[in-house]
Write a protein that holds these residues in place. Structure first.
Motif, mmCIF file in Angstrom:
data_model
loop_
_atom_site.group_PDB
_atom_site.id
_atom_site.type_symbol
_atom_site.label_atom_id
_atom_site.label_comp_id
_atom_site.label_asym_id
_atom_site.label_seq_id
_atom_site.Cartn_x
_atom_site.Cartn_y
_atom_site.Cartn_z
ATOM 1 N N SER A 88 32.958 9.891 -8.921
ATOM 2 C CA SER A 88 33.689 9.535 -7.251
ATOM 3 C C SER A 88 34.922 9.014 -8.669
ATOM 4 O O SER A 88 36.685 9.026 -7.026
ATOM 5 C CB SER A 88 33.632 8.654 -6.814
ATOM 6 O OG SER A 88 32.244 9.114 -6.080
ATOM 7 N N ASN A 97 37.941 11.029 -9.256
ATOM 8 C CA ASN A 97 39.313 11.348 -8.641
ATOM 9 C C ASN A 97 39.009 11.043 -7.409
ATOM 10 O O ASN A 97 40.628 11.167 -7.459
ATOM 11 C CB ASN A 97 37.276 12.852 -7.693
ATOM 12 C CG ASN A 97 37.162 13.626 -8.409
ATOM 13 O OD1 ASN A 97 37.888 14.606 -8.707
ATOM 14 N ND2 ASN A 97 36.093 13.949 -8.365
ATOM 15 N N ILE A 98 39.370 9.803 -7.452
ATOM 16 C CA ILE A 98 39.958 8.553 -6.758
ATOM 17 C C ILE A 98 40.938 8.001 -7.623
ATOM 18 O O ILE A 98 42.483 7.830 -7.272
ATOM 19 C CB ILE A 98 39.300 7.412 -6.233
ATOM 20 C CG1 ILE A 98 37.707 7.967 -5.132
ATOM 21 C CG2 ILE A 98 40.183 6.366 -5.590
ATOM 22 C CD1 ILE A 98 36.875 7.133 -4.987
ATOM 23 N N SER A 150 28.722 9.702 0.877
ATOM 24 C CA SER A 150 28.736 10.967 -0.687
ATOM 25 C C SER A 150 28.222 12.048 -1.119
ATOM 26 O O SER A 150 26.805 11.584 -0.531
ATOM 27 C CB SER A 150 28.686 9.686 -2.409
ATOM 28 O OG SER A 150 29.096 10.375 -3.048
ATOM 29 N N VAL A 162 32.757 11.577 1.885
ATOM 30 C CA VAL A 162 33.024 12.779 0.687
ATOM 31 C C VAL A 162 31.286 14.382 1.025
ATOM 32 O O VAL A 162 30.425 13.472 0.810
ATOM 33 C CB VAL A 162 33.045 13.148 -0.931
ATOM 34 C CG1 VAL A 162 33.104 13.814 -1.515
ATOM 35 C CG2 VAL A 162 34.030 11.471 -0.687
ATOM 36 N N TYR A 188 38.067 12.855 -0.856
ATOM 37 C CA TYR A 188 38.295 12.418 -1.791
ATOM 38 C C TYR A 188 39.809 11.984 -2.215
ATOM 39 O O TYR A 188 40.256 10.875 -1.728
ATOM 40 C CB TYR A 188 38.304 12.734 -3.334
ATOM 41 C CG TYR A 188 36.582 12.369 -3.934
ATOM 42 C CD1 TYR A 188 36.612 11.546 -3.790
ATOM 43 C CD2 TYR A 188 36.416 14.116 -4.594
ATOM 44 C CE1 TYR A 188 35.110 12.193 -3.923
ATOM 45 C CE2 TYR A 188 35.342 13.813 -5.007
ATOM 46 C CZ TYR A 188 34.762 12.792 -5.180
ATOM 47 O OH TYR A 188 33.326 12.807 -5.040
ATOM 48 N N CYS A 233 40.952 8.178 -0.464
ATOM 49 C CA CYS A 233 42.219 7.083 -0.780
ATOM 50 C C CYS A 233 43.779 6.466 0.028
ATOM 51 O O CYS A 233 43.912 5.235 -0.579
ATOM 52 C CB CYS A 233 42.665 8.256 -1.551
ATOM 53 S SG CYS A 233 41.675 8.414 -3.522
#
Length: 247
Positions: A18, A21-22, A178, A207, A236, A240
């Motif tokens: 996470s 990817n964030i 998640s 996600v 993701y 964001c």
């Protein structure tokens, strides 16, 4: 500059995936991002093909501004830098125990890059320790990935209880689901129950589980670079967007 921690007191919930990817998603959205790896395993740096730092091997992480900033490395992506970890980071609690005002040391260290980044994202080790308390005090938001299962829900409850017991502001905690598998009845029931129980403490985005995320270690890159149309990538990206709105 905003400080965002990707944290869980439970392992195996997709915390580092996470964080990576964030960080990539925020940079892609135009934010200047520093991904600071606080986990001695150094997985975040590995995903970005950045070697472990050999300069930050003791308490100078918290006290030596020049050494701290010189350990920052550029990534292959615009707007995204990495502060890689090394195995000596496992001794952070020992270093912090020797210092005055130990619970504010991390924030002081991060102030050295205040003008260089819009977001500092912390990839944190999965425990509650003196370092974790530094993170809790320093961060503007604490992103907590939660797999919708009983044990993951329990550790989320424990984290909220810890904040209550220690007078920490729970408004910082932003959980998100998640590795969600919609075909699993337990996942669906847990998501519904936790949303009812915790309300705004949980972000709207969930996600989904994806085997492509597991391949990040093979590609050594964020999943959006090699599987752009994957459902997890879209998750993701939405995460964001919601995070920036909350900040």
């Amino acid at each position: 500059m905003k400080i965002v921690a990707c944290y869980s007191n439970k392992g195996g919930v997709g915390k580092t995936a996470s964080a990576v990817n964030i960080a990539y998603g925020l940079a892609k959205a135009g934010q200047r991002v520093l991904l600071c790896d606080l986990d001695p395993q150094g997985a975040s740096g590995f995903y970005f093909r950045v070697k472990p730092s050999k300069k930050l091997t003791d308490e100078r992480f918290f006290t030596d501004v020049k050494r701290f900033t010189s350990a920052i490395r550029g990534s292959d992506f615009d707007n995204l830098d990495i502060l890689p970890a090394n195995m000596s980071f496992r001794d952070f609690d020992v270093f912090l125990s020797r210092m005055k005002n130990s619970r504010s040391r991390l924030k002081k260290a991060l102030k050295s890059v205040d003008k260089d980044y819009d977001v500092v994202l912390l990839d944190c080790p999965p425990n509650i320790s003196t370092l974790s308390e530094n993170v809790f005090k320093s961060a503007d938001a604490i992103l907590v990935p939660v797999i919708p299962t009983t044990l993951s829900e329990r550790t989320f409850e424990q984290l909220l209880a810890f904040f209550d017991e220690n007078g920490l502001p729970k408004k910082k905690i932003l959980g998100f689901f998640s590795m969600v598998q919609g075909t699993k009845k337990l996942h669906s029931e847990t998501v519904a129950a936790m949303r009812k129980e915790y309300g705004k403490r949980l972000l709207d985005v969930a996600v989904p589980f994806s085997s492509e995320v597991e391949k990040m270690g093979v590609h050594r890159a964020p999943v959006g670079t090699f599987a752009r149309n994957n459902a997890a990538v879209k998750g993701y990206d939405l995460l964001c967007k919601e995070l920036l709105e909350r900040l």
